[in-house]
Write a protein that holds these residues in place. Structure first.
Motif, PDB file in Angstrom:
ATOM      1  N   LEU A  22       0.821  -1.211   0.000  1.00 55.18           N
ATOM      2  CA  LEU A  22       0.000   0.000   0.000  1.00 55.18           C
ATOM      3  C   LEU A  22       0.853   1.258   0.000  1.00 55.18           C
ATOM      4  O   LEU A  22       0.493   2.250  -0.636  1.00 55.18           O
ATOM      5  N   LYS A  23       1.980   1.241   0.697  1.00 51.53           N
ATOM      6  CA  LYS A  23       2.904   2.384   0.653  1.00 51.53           C
ATOM      7  C   LYS A  23       3.420   2.596  -0.764  1.00 51.53           C
ATOM      8  O   LYS A  23       3.486   3.730  -1.247  1.00 51.53           O
ATOM      9  N   ALA A  24       3.805   1.507  -1.423  1.00 51.11           N
ATOM     10  CA  ALA A  24       4.326   1.617  -2.785  1.00 51.11           C
ATOM     11  C   ALA A  24       3.256   2.157  -3.729  1.00 51.11           C
ATOM     12  O   ALA A  24       3.543   3.012  -4.584  1.00 51.11           O
ATOM     13  N   CYS A  25       2.021   1.693  -3.567  1.00 50.39           N
ATOM     14  CA  CYS A  25       0.928   2.196  -4.409  1.00 50.39           C
ATOM     15  C   CYS A  25       0.692   3.682  -4.163  1.00 50.39           C
ATOM     16  O   CYS A  25       0.444   4.440  -5.101  1.00 50.39           O
ATOM     17  N   GLY A  26       0.772   4.112  -2.902  1.00 49.69           N
ATOM     18  CA  GLY A  26       0.602   5.524  -2.586  1.00 49.69           C
ATOM     19  C   GLY A  26       1.689   6.383  -3.192  1.00 49.69           C
ATOM     20  O   GLY A  26       1.416   7.462  -3.713  1.00 49.69           O
ATOM     21  N   VAL A  27       2.925   5.906  -3.140  1.00 47.90           N
ATOM     22  CA  VAL A  27       4.037   6.653  -3.720  1.00 47.90           C
ATOM     23  C   VAL A  27       3.869   6.755  -5.233  1.00 47.90           C
ATOM     24  O   VAL A  27       4.081   7.827  -5.830  1.00 47.90           O
ATOM     25  N   ILE A  28       3.464   5.669  -5.857  1.00 46.82           N
ATOM     26  CA  ILE A  28       3.258   5.679  -7.312  1.00 46.82           C
ATOM     27  C   ILE A  28       2.128   6.629  -7.683  1.00 46.82           C
ATOM     28  O   ILE A  28       2.233   7.391  -8.653  1.00 46.82           O
ATOM     29  N   LEU A  29       1.040   6.622  -6.892  1.00 49.02           N
ATOM     30  CA  LEU A  29      -0.082   7.515  -7.163  1.00 49.02           C
ATOM     31  C   LEU A  29       0.336   8.978  -7.019  1.00 49.02           C
ATOM     32  O   LEU A  29       0.000   9.808  -7.867  1.00 49.02           O
ATOM     33  N   LEU A  30       1.079   9.283  -5.957  1.00 48.33           N
ATOM     34  CA  LEU A  30       1.559  10.660  -5.787  1.00 48.33           C
ATOM     35  C   LEU A  30       2.484  11.079  -6.920  1.00 48.33           C
ATOM     36  O   LEU A  30       2.442  12.223  -7.376  1.00 48.33           O
ATOM     37  N   ALA A  31       3.326  10.162  -7.364  1.00 44.91           N
ATOM     38  CA  ALA A  31       4.237  10.490  -8.457  1.00 44.91           C
ATOM     39  C   ALA A  31       3.465  10.735  -9.752  1.00 44.91           C
ATOM     40  O   ALA A  31       3.811  11.628 -10.530  1.00 44.91           O
ATOM     41  N   ALA A  32       2.416   9.956  -9.971  1.00 42.76           N
ATOM     42  CA  ALA A  32       1.654  10.092 -11.214  1.00 42.76           C
ATOM     43  C   ALA A  32       0.790  11.356 -11.204  1.00 42.76           C
ATOM     44  O   ALA A  32       0.715  12.075 -12.196  1.00 42.76           O
ATOM     45  N   VAL A  33       0.120  11.614 -10.110  1.00 42.98           N
ATOM     46  CA  VAL A  33      -0.804  12.742 -10.044  1.00 42.98           C
ATOM     47  C   VAL A  33      -0.084  14.020  -9.648  1.00 42.98           C
ATOM     48  O   VAL A  33      -0.412  15.099 -10.124  1.00 42.98           O
ATOM     49  N   GLY A  34       0.856  13.899  -8.775  1.00 41.40           N
ATOM     50  CA  GLY A  34       1.563  15.068  -8.278  1.00 41.40           C
ATOM     51  C   GLY A  34       0.971  15.517  -6.959  1.00 41.40           C
ATOM     52  O   GLY A  34      -0.237  15.422  -6.741  1.00 41.40           O
ATOM     53  N   ILE A  35       1.819  15.981  -6.094  1.00 42.28           N
ATOM     54  CA  ILE A  35       1.367  16.390  -4.764  1.00 42.28           C
ATOM     55  C   ILE A  35       0.400  17.562  -4.855  1.00 42.28           C
ATOM     56  O   ILE A  35      -0.604  17.600  -4.156  1.00 42.28           O
ATOM     57  N   SER A  36       0.663  18.504  -5.743  1.00 40.12           N
ATOM     58  CA  SER A  36      -0.231  19.667  -5.856  1.00 40.12           C
ATOM     59  C   SER A  36      -1.616  19.256  -6.341  1.00 40.12           C
ATOM     60  O   SER A  36      -2.621  19.822  -5.904  1.00 40.12           O
ATOM     61  N   GLY A  37      -1.679  18.265  -7.228  1.00 41.16           N
ATOM     62  CA  GLY A  37      -2.973  17.779  -7.693  1.00 41.16           C
ATOM     63  C   GLY A  37      -3.771  17.118  -6.586  1.00 41.16           C
ATOM     64  O   GLY A  37      -4.990  17.288  -6.496  1.00 41.16           O
ATOM     65  N   VAL A  38      -3.091  16.370  -5.721  1.00 37.03           N
ATOM     66  CA  VAL A  38      -3.765  15.712  -4.606  1.00 37.03           C
ATOM     67  C   VAL A  38      -4.273  16.751  -3.618  1.00 37.03           C
ATOM     68  O   VAL A  38      -5.418  16.688  -3.156  1.00 37.03           O
ATOM     69  N   VAL A  39      -3.443  17.740  -3.293  1.00 39.76           N
ATOM     70  CA  VAL A  39      -3.856  18.786  -2.356  1.00 39.76           C
ATOM     71  C   VAL A  39      -5.025  19.567  -2.929  1.00 39.76           C
ATOM     72  O   VAL A  39      -5.996  19.880  -2.222  1.00 39.76           O
ATOM     73  N   LYS A  40      -4.979  19.888  -4.210  1.00 40.58           N
ATOM     74  CA  LYS A  40      -6.060  20.633  -4.843  1.00 40.58           C
ATOM     75  C   LYS A  40      -7.356  19.834  -4.831  1.00 40.58           C
ATOM     76  O   LYS A  40      -8.427  20.382  -4.573  1.00 40.58           O
ATOM     77  N   ALA A  41      -7.278  18.528  -5.070  1.00 38.13           N
ATOM     78  CA  ALA A  41      -8.475  17.688  -5.066  1.00 38.13           C
ATOM     79  C   ALA A  41      -9.069  17.564  -3.668  1.00 38.13           C
ATOM     80  O   ALA A  41     -10.291  17.527  -3.504  1.00 38.13           O
ATOM     81  N   LEU A  42      -8.215  17.509  -2.661  1.00 43.11           N
ATOM     82  CA  LEU A  42      -8.703  17.361  -1.294  1.00 43.11           C
ATOM     83  C   LEU A  42      -9.275  18.656  -0.733  1.00 43.11           C
ATOM     84  O   LEU A  42     -10.153  18.633   0.125  1.00 43.11           O
ATOM     85  N   THR A  43      -8.793  19.787  -1.208  1.00 36.85           N
ATOM     86  CA  THR A  43      -9.240  21.070  -0.674  1.00 36.85           C
ATOM     87  C   THR A  43     -10.171  21.815  -1.615  1.00 36.85           C
ATOM     88  O   THR A  43     -10.450  22.995  -1.387  1.00 36.85           O
ATOM     89  N   ALA A  44     -10.665  21.155  -2.632  1.00 32.42           N
ATOM     90  CA  ALA A  44     -11.556  21.822  -3.585  1.00 32.42           C
ATOM     91  C   ALA A  44     -12.822  22.267  -2.868  1.00 32.42           C
ATOM     92  O   ALA A  44     -13.436  21.515  -2.132  1.00 32.42           O
ATOM     93  N   ALA A  45     -13.182  23.516  -3.074  1.00 22.21           N
ATOM     94  CA  ALA A  45     -14.368  24.072  -2.420  1.00 22.21           C
ATOM     95  C   ALA A  45     -15.618  23.554  -3.118  1.00 22.21           C
ATOM     96  O   ALA A  45     -15.737  23.611  -4.335  1.00 22.21           O
TER      97      ALA A  45
END
Length: 66
Positions: A22-45
């Motif tokens: 699960l850690k490896a999958c999370g790292v791969i997902l972050l690498a593919a989407v990008g940290i800024s994309g994840v933060v933007k998706a989580l904080t979208a109003a």
């Protein structure tokens, strides 16, 4: 320097438990989407909207029994 194919083969052949997988999958997902994309998706109003008021002559436009 090893090629990307060698790195992938080594990663796929490695023994790992569920937590490591699960850690490896999370790292791969972050690498593919990008940290800024994840933060933007989580904080979208979410737009705040009120429910539409039914028209007086339409279904549900009056109180029960009127």
């Amino acid at each position: 320097m090893r090629s990307i194919g060698d790195n992938i083969d080594q990663a796929l052949s490695a023994e790992m438990n569920r937590a490591e997988f699960l850690k490896a999958c999370g790292v791969i997902l972050l690498a593919a989407v990008g940290i800024s994309g994840v933060v933007k998706a989580l904080t979208a109003a979410q737009p705040k909207s009120s429910p539409a008021k039914p028209k007086a002559g339409a279904y549900g436009g009056r109180a029960f029994g009127e």
